[in-house]
Design a protein around this motif. Structure first.
Motif, PDB file in Angstrom:
ATOM      1  N   TYR A  24      33.274  16.338   4.111  1.00 24.81           N
ATOM      2  CA  TYR A  24      34.337  16.800   3.239  1.00 24.81           C
ATOM      3  C   TYR A  24      33.804  17.887   2.326  1.00 24.81           C
ATOM      4  CZ  TYR A  24      32.198  13.942  -0.389  1.00 24.81           C
ATOM      5  OH  TYR A  24      31.321  13.407  -1.273  1.00 24.81           O
ATOM      6  N   VAL A  25      34.696  18.663   1.800  1.00 23.65           N
ATOM      7  CA  VAL A  25      34.344  19.719   0.861  1.00 23.65           C
ATOM      8  C   VAL A  25      34.398  19.118  -0.537  1.00 23.65           C
ATOM      9  CG1 VAL A  25      35.014  21.985  -0.027  1.00 23.65           C
ATOM     10  CG2 VAL A  25      35.327  21.438   2.393  1.00 23.65           C
ATOM     11  N   PRO A  26      33.306  19.164  -1.296  1.00 25.92           N
ATOM     12  CA  PRO A  26      33.304  18.539  -2.622  1.00 25.92           C
ATOM     13  C   PRO A  26      34.240  19.191  -3.626  1.00 25.92           C
ATOM     14  CG  PRO A  26      31.212  19.625  -2.202  1.00 25.92           C
ATOM     15  CD  PRO A  26      32.003  19.713  -0.939  1.00 25.92           C
ATOM     16  N   ALA A  27      34.532  20.478  -3.454  1.00 23.10           N
ATOM     17  CA  ALA A  27      35.424  21.162  -4.393  1.00 23.10           C
ATOM     18  C   ALA A  27      36.080  22.355  -3.711  1.00 23.10           C
ATOM     19  CB  ALA A  27      34.653  21.631  -5.620  1.00 23.10           C
ATOM     20  N   VAL A  28      37.309  22.658  -4.158  1.00 18.25           N
ATOM     21  CA  VAL A  28      38.046  23.813  -3.655  1.00 18.25           C
ATOM     22  C   VAL A  28      38.612  24.556  -4.852  1.00 18.25           C
ATOM     23  CG1 VAL A  28      40.043  24.587  -2.305  1.00 18.25           C
ATOM     24  CG2 VAL A  28      38.667  22.672  -1.487  1.00 18.25           C
ATOM     25  N   ASP A  32      42.644  29.846 -10.781  1.00 18.92           N
ATOM     26  CA  ASP A  32      41.900  29.359 -11.943  1.00 18.92           C
ATOM     27  C   ASP A  32      41.681  27.851 -11.909  1.00 18.92           C
ATOM     28  OD1 ASP A  32      41.705  31.893 -12.978  1.00 18.92           O
ATOM     29  OD2 ASP A  32      43.449  31.693 -14.274  1.00 18.92           O
ATOM     30  N   LEU A  33      42.109  27.181 -10.836  1.00 16.64           N
ATOM     31  CA  LEU A  33      41.980  25.732 -10.746  1.00 16.64           C
ATOM     32  C   LEU A  33      40.848  25.353  -9.809  1.00 16.64           C
ATOM     33  CD1 LEU A  33      45.735  24.756 -10.383  1.00 16.64           C
ATOM     34  CD2 LEU A  33      44.338  24.661 -12.451  1.00 16.64           C
ATOM     35  N   LEU A  34      40.178  24.244 -10.118  1.00 15.39           N
ATOM     36  CA  LEU A  34      39.132  23.701  -9.259  1.00 15.39           C
ATOM     37  C   LEU A  34      39.494  22.255  -8.956  1.00 15.39           C
ATOM     38  CD1 LEU A  34      36.364  24.255  -7.954  1.00 15.39           C
ATOM     39  CD2 LEU A  34      35.346  23.233  -9.978  1.00 15.39           C
ATOM     40  N   PHE A  35      39.714  21.966  -7.687  1.00 16.17           N
ATOM     41  CA  PHE A  35      40.047  20.614  -7.261  1.00 16.17           C
ATOM     42  C   PHE A  35      38.787  19.959  -6.728  1.00 16.17           C
ATOM     43  CE2 PHE A  35      43.916  23.095  -6.916  1.00 16.17           C
ATOM     44  CZ  PHE A  35      44.850  22.263  -7.536  1.00 16.17           C
ATOM     45  N   THR A  36      38.466  18.770  -7.232  1.00 11.16           N
ATOM     46  CA  THR A  36      37.273  18.066  -6.793  1.00 11.16           C
ATOM     47  C   THR A  36      37.650  16.847  -5.958  1.00 11.16           C
ATOM     48  OG1 THR A  36      37.196  16.739  -8.805  1.00 11.16           O
ATOM     49  CG2 THR A  36      35.953  18.800  -8.801  1.00 11.16           C
TER      50      THR A  36
END
Length: 39
Positions: A24-28, A32-36
Motif C-alpha cells: 500500500y502507499v503510506p500517503a497520497v 494541499d491535502l495529504l491522506f495517510t
C-alpha cells in the motif's frame, strides 16, 4: 535529549514496527491535502 532517551528514562519502550501485510502507499498528496494510510 531525544525521544528514545526520554522514553527509556520513563521506563517505557515502543513495540517493534510491524511488517506490512499488503502493498500500500503510506500517503497520497492531492493539492494541499495529504491522506495517510495505516499511520
Amino acid at each position: 535529549m531525544g525521544a528514545a532517551e526520554r522514553l527509556a528514562e520513563l521506563g517505557l519502550a515502543l513495540p517493534p514496527v510491524a511488517a506490512p501485510v499488503a502493498a500500500y502507499v503510506p500517503a497520497v498528496r492531492h493539492g494541499d491535502l495529504l491522506f495517510t494510510s495505516g499511520q
